[in-house]
Design a protein around this motif. Structure first.
Motif: not given
Lengths: 255, 255
Positions: B157-180
DNA sequence: TGAATAGTGTCTATAAGACAATATCCC
DNA sequence: GGGATATTGTCTTATAGACACTATTCA
């Protein structure tokens, strides 16, 4: 990471009050199941384990082994349990395929099914589906729209195409396309072979998955250059021609 | 096909009796939700829509927009509904990513979440997350283990890394790898661009997804040879240098 | 005219396909 | 030795990367 919140540490009275008042069973919800596509490659074809349904709906039709997800197991664990119970297999390649959630895919009730696929060498399936049994079989798998993007698959039994229950023809079509897409960059061919194998056998597996012949020279070069194969120094025996060297798959970690 | 059984035609009295006696709500079952990763590409980074949680668990943390699946809608429809409600978007690229089903991924209760990802051009997100709002944002996305197989993503975010709820950091990691993984063979770069675009903009989108610079000549050749681009004859304007030709994406069907 | 990027042409390195030649086993 | 396949080496062709050169716009 240090970024993820830690819910267990955040036990304020506010949160405790919230959790106490949360009514988990207030709404109707779908059932959650896993279905497992257990695949092997033999005789130039992919084969899939199917069981014949003895109850409605789709009574007499053929279905993938599956089961409902228990409250105390993850989806991966549920798929592994199904594989253990229905095929006495454990420790095999098992990966999530896709989740099927059409409203009326099961006429009884709303079921969301997370499909998995497992890959195993033919040797490990001896006895899983003995020929002669009518309640389960290893059916030969074929794509309907060969080479196309979408489309179902067909499963062939001894007497021709088997009627498939639910949306399992769609699941089978998707698993073949997934394998074809992953084959180039993921080490999945090895999962369908015993620990030691010749390059010719590996190529046969790849050709089975892709559904077409591959160039021998290029395949050989690519595999050897890939750094995932380790020559054992041993050779195959009793083949009626010059024996080929036996190779072994090495993981990144072991390199 | 002709192989699939037709359950609706098979209304024998036996089946009717079975269906009547089937107790759909006999067992505990997980809740089923969808979470949507809404992505756009701008300024050399992927951006994702996040909303700040104002309730436990993960109160104050940032989460993907999501919602429970209703009994009368498919998973795809549920994801489209979430996208419509939370971002006023419809008709955009929306595809299933993966299903997350860990037993304790939501501390309140057992929730199986089917993650989807949506791709839109930046122009369609004007007003969706106005700067200054504290309850939602378009966070810049970065991978943790850059170039590795697994690993979470970080949202800034504007002030640095945002704390992500649940396993959403994992979901985001997976989506980037899927796109690549999909970028090379699926027309997903176009989904992040307006209808007409220059080759330079398309390359910028690909570089944003891949997280590395791409060879200009090879990219240009590959794209033009791919047969998915149609030159419009028009050119960009007011760019302070020689204007590039505008292209349009053509689907297989329109070719 | 100069800055900046678009677009073209050419050379080189690498990977894929084709194919010939030799090697090694079983019969 | 004959049959069959393994393995190696070479040649050709397609593609990717590198780089030079020209084209076109705006300031």
């Amino acid at each position: 990471m240090g970024q993820a919140l830690e819910p267990t540490r955040d036990e304020s009275s506010e949160e405790r009050a919230f959790l106490a008042s949360y009514k988990a069973s207030e709404f109707d919800r779908p059932s959650v199941a896993v279905d497992v596509v257990l695949l092997t490659a033999e005789g130039g074809s992919l084969h899939v384990l199917l069981t014949q349904r003895d109850e409605h709906p789709f009574k007499g039709g053929w279905a993938l082994p599956g089961g409902f997800v228990r409250m105390d197991e993850s989806l991966d664990e549920a798929a592994a349990r199904v594989l253990q119970n229905k095929a006495s297999l454990s420790g095999v390649f098992l990966e999530q395929l896709y989740t099927f959630g059409g409203v009326r895919r099961d006429p009884r009730m709303r079921v969301v099914s997370v499909a998995y696929y497992a890959l195993v060498e033919p040797g490990r399936l001896r006895g899983v589906a003995p020929t002669g049994l009518t309640t389960r079989c290893l059916a030969r798998l074929g794509l309907v729209g060969e080479g196309e993007v979408g489309g179902d698959a067909v499963a062939f039994g001894a007497d021709g195409a088997l009627p498939l229950a639910f949306d399992h023809a769609e699941m089978l079509g998707m698993v073949v396309r997934r394998l074809r897409g992953k084959l180039d960059y993921a080490p999945i061919g090895f999962e369908l072979l015993p620990e030691e194998f010749t390059l010719r056998r590996l190529q046969a597996v790849h050709e089975t998955i892709m559904g077409r012949a591959l160039n021998k020279d290029a395949f050989r070069r690519r595999m050897l250059a890939g750094g995932m194969l380790q020559a054992t120094g041993r050779r195959e025996t009793e083949v009626g021609h010059r024996p080929a060297e036996l190779y072994r798959f090495i993981t990144k970690a072991a390199r």
